[in-house]
Design an enzyme around this catalytic site. Structure first.
Site, PDB file in Angstrom:
ATOM      1  N   ASP A 196      45.416  -2.862   7.273  1.00  0.00           N
ATOM      2  CA  ASP A 196      45.787  -4.256   7.530  1.00  0.00           C
ATOM      3  C   ASP A 196      47.115  -4.560   6.843  1.00  0.00           C
ATOM      4  O   ASP A 196      47.213  -5.430   5.972  1.00  0.00           O
ATOM      5  CB  ASP A 196      44.687  -5.202   7.062  1.00  0.00           C
ATOM      6  N   GLY A 245      37.734 -11.736  -5.189  1.00  0.00           N
ATOM      7  CA  GLY A 245      37.323 -10.333  -5.198  1.00  0.00           C
ATOM      8  C   GLY A 245      35.813 -10.205  -5.034  1.00  0.00           C
ATOM      9  O   GLY A 245      35.036 -11.016  -5.550  1.00  0.00           O
ATOM     10  N   HIS A 304      49.677  -9.735   0.739  1.00  0.00           N
ATOM     11  CA  HIS A 304      49.085  -8.992  -0.384  1.00  0.00           C
ATOM     12  C   HIS A 304      48.736  -7.549  -0.040  1.00  0.00           C
ATOM     13  O   HIS A 304      48.107  -6.867  -0.849  1.00  0.00           O
ATOM     14  CB  HIS A 304      47.859  -9.732  -0.953  1.00  0.00           C
ATOM     15  N   GLU A 343      40.708 -22.074   7.018  1.00  0.00           N
ATOM     16  CA  GLU A 343      39.879 -23.051   6.305  1.00  0.00           C
ATOM     17  C   GLU A 343      40.608 -24.367   6.127  1.00  0.00           C
ATOM     18  O   GLU A 343      41.745 -24.421   5.658  1.00  0.00           O
ATOM     19  CB  GLU A 343      39.487 -22.491   4.941  1.00  0.00           C
ATOM     20  N   HIS A 389      44.840 -12.147  -5.330  1.00  0.00           N
ATOM     21  CA  HIS A 389      44.954 -12.956  -4.121  1.00  0.00           C
ATOM     22  C   HIS A 389      43.659 -13.718  -3.823  1.00  0.00           C
ATOM     23  O   HIS A 389      43.643 -14.565  -2.938  1.00  0.00           O
ATOM     24  CB  HIS A 389      45.312 -12.074  -2.914  1.00  0.00           C
ATOM     25  N   HIS A 433      38.510 -12.437   6.646  1.00  0.00           N
ATOM     26  CA  HIS A 433      39.565 -13.301   7.166  1.00  0.00           C
ATOM     27  C   HIS A 433      38.994 -14.648   7.591  1.00  0.00           C
ATOM     28  O   HIS A 433      37.837 -14.748   8.002  1.00  0.00           O
ATOM     29  CB  HIS A 433      40.261 -12.631   8.345  1.00  0.00           C
TER      30      HIS A 433
END
Length: 405
Positions: free
Chosen positions: A82, A303, A247, A148, A300, A145
Site C-alpha cells: 500500500d 496501532g 505513512h 470518518e 500515524h 481504511h
C-alpha cells in the site's frame, strides 16, 4: 528522548553489525514481543544504519508497522503493497449544530458511487496517466481504511489561539494506492532474490521502483482527496484541506533513504493526524524540531493490540455484541456491512491512542493540538461498487511505472 537498544551483531568480521534501534515508546504502552523480534531483523538488513520505533509498533508480514528505517539500500518490502497510504484531514463548512447523524449515515453509505469527478481528468490534473487504475479512484479499500466524520472534542491552544473550530465538522480519510500499489509490489517481488537483499538505489531496478513508488504516492494522495470530495458532496458541504500525511513511503535523507512503514512522514512544524479507533478519540498533533533523530517519523495511529484472527474470539460472539460495535459513546455510528470487518476493527483491537500521543509528547516529538471524536465512520457498504482494482487488463497495468527508462 527515546530509549536506546545498543548495537548487536556477530563478532565475525564477515557479518555486518546490526543498526541501533531507538524506541519512542514507554513501559505504559503495550508492545508485542513478536514486533520487537522483527525490529532486530530489520536492524540487521543490508545497508540499514538506524531504526526508529514508535508507540503504535506491531508485527507485520515483512517487518513491524510503526517504524522509520535509515538505509543506504532500498528495501521495498518494508513499505509493503500500500505504497503512499496515509491520512488526510479536511475541515467542512458544515456546522456541527446542523448535523443529523442518521441523515449523514444515509448519505455516506453512498459515497463511493457519488459522481463528482471524472477519473481521467482528475488523473491528468495530477500529472498521472488518465488510464491509471481509474475505477479505483475515490474508493477506500478494506482493512483499517476509513472515511470518518469527526467533531472537535477538546483543543490545546497553540500560541494562544486554538487552530480547530469546535463548531465545525471535519473529515479524516485513511486510504492508499489500492490495486496500483499491489501491482507495483508484485513487480518488486520478482526483482529481489532474496527479498531481504534490497536494491541498489542507483541500479536500473532501484530507479524503476522509485519512479513507480512516486507515482503511487501521488495517486494515493489524489485518492484521499477524491474520497473527501465525494463525502462532502453527499453532506452538501465544501471542504478545505488541513493536512495530508503519508505513512508508507521512502524519503531521501542526505545520501541515505528513510523507509516509513506505518510512521507518519513529517518535518518540524507539520500537522499530522494520529487515528484512534472508530469508538475512541483521534488526535491532531504538530511535529517538533526534535523529530530529526526520529528520522522524521511519528506514529500515524494507535496501532493494533490484537491481530484480526484473535479478535473473532474476543468480541462479536452474538448479535447483541455485534450491534453494539456499530455505535459509540458519542452517539456515533459505523457503516460497515462486512460482519468480519466489524469484529476485526473493533475498538478493542487497538491500543490507546491517547497513550501513544503521550509517549510521543514525552519524547519531545509532538505537541497535541486537538482531540477529535468519531461521529460517522464509513468502511464498507454492500451496495457500494465492487472492487475492480485487482486483475486489471495488461495494457492498463503496464502503465503503473511509466516505463523502466
Amino acid at each position: 528522548m527515546g530509549n536506546f537498544i545498543g548495537s548487536s551483531g556477530s563478532s565475525s568480521p564477515c557479518v555486518a553489525e546490526a543498526a541501533h534501534i531507538q524506541n519512542y515508546f514507554s513501559s505504559r504502552t503495550w508492545i508485542e514481543g513478536a514486533a520487537l523480534e522483527q525490529l532486530k531483523s530489520v536492524a540487521a538488513l543490508p545497508g540499514v544504519s538506524s531504526v526508529a520505533a514508535f508507540p503504535d509498533l506491531h508485527p507485520g508480514k515483512y517487518g513491524p508497522t510503526g517504524i522509520a528505517v535509515l538505509s543506504q539500500r532500498l528495501h521495498p518490502q518494508l513499505i509493503g503493497n500500500d505504497i503512499g497510504c496515509g491520512m488526510s484531514l479536511f475541515e467542512l463548512d458544515l456546522p456541527l449544530r446542523k448535523l443529523r447523524i442518521d441523515r449523514a449515515v444515509e448519505g455516506l453509505r453512498r459515497i463511493e458511487a457519488e459522481d463528482v469527478f471524472d477519473p481521467a481528468e482528475a488523473l491528468a490534473a495530477s500529472s498521472l496517466p488518465p488510464d491509471l487504475f481509474p475505477a479505483a479512484l475515490g474508493t477506500i479499500g478494506g482493512g483499517n481504511h476509513f472515511c470518518e466524520l469527526q467533531a472537535v472534542d477538546q483543543t490545546v491552544d497553540a500560541a494562544g489561539q486554538s487552530m480547530f473550530d469546535r463548531q465545525r465538522l471535519y473529515l479524516l480519510v485513511h486510504s492508499g494506492s489500492r490495486g496500483l500499489g499491489a501491482f507495483v509490489f508484485g513487480q518488486m517481488l520478482d526483482l529481489q532474490s532474496p527479498i531481504t537483499a534490497g536494491l541498489d538505489p542507483a541500479s536500473e531496478d532501484g530507479v524503476h521502483w522509485r519512479r513507480q513508488h512516486d507515482v503511487c504516492v501521488t495517486w494515493a494522495s489524489l485518492n484521499r482527496r477524491l474520497i473527501a470530495e465525494r463525502a462532502a458532496s453527499v453532506l452538501r458541504a465544501d471542504l478545505r484541506l488541513v493536512t495530508d500525511v503519508p505513512h508508507n513511503l521512502v524519503r531521501d535523507r542526505g545520501t541515505a533513504l528513510v523507509h516509513h512503514k506505518g510512521s507518519a512522514a513529517v518535518q518540524a512544524g507539520d500537522m499530522a493526524p494520529i487515528a484512534g479507533s472508530r469508538a475512541s478519540l483521534s488526535y491532531v498533533v504538530r511535529s517538533l524540531d526534535s523529530t530529526g533523530p526520529s528520522l522524521g517519523g511519528i506514529s500515524h495511529g494507535a496501532g493494533r493490540k490484537y491481530d484480526r484472527a484473535t479478535m473473532h474470539g474476543r468480541t462479536g460472539r452474538n448479535r447483541s455484541e455485534r450491534v453494539a460495535l456499530l455505535k459509540n459513546e458519542w452517539g456515533g455510528q459505523l457503516i460497515c456491512d462486512d460482519r468480519s470487518l466489524v469484529i476485526e476493527e473493533a475498538a478493542g483491537a487497538y491500543k490507546d491512542a491517547g497513550q501513544v500521543v503521550q509517549d510521543l509528547a514525552d519524547a519531545g516529538l509532538v505537541q497535541e493540538l486537538a482531540a477529535m471524536r468519531p461521529l460517522v465512520t464509513y468502511k464498507k457498504a454492500i451496495e457500494g461498487p465492487p472492487d475492480r482494482t485487482r486483475n486489471k487488463p495488461s495494457r492498463e497495468r503496464g502503465r503503473a511505472g511509466h516505463g523502466r527508462g
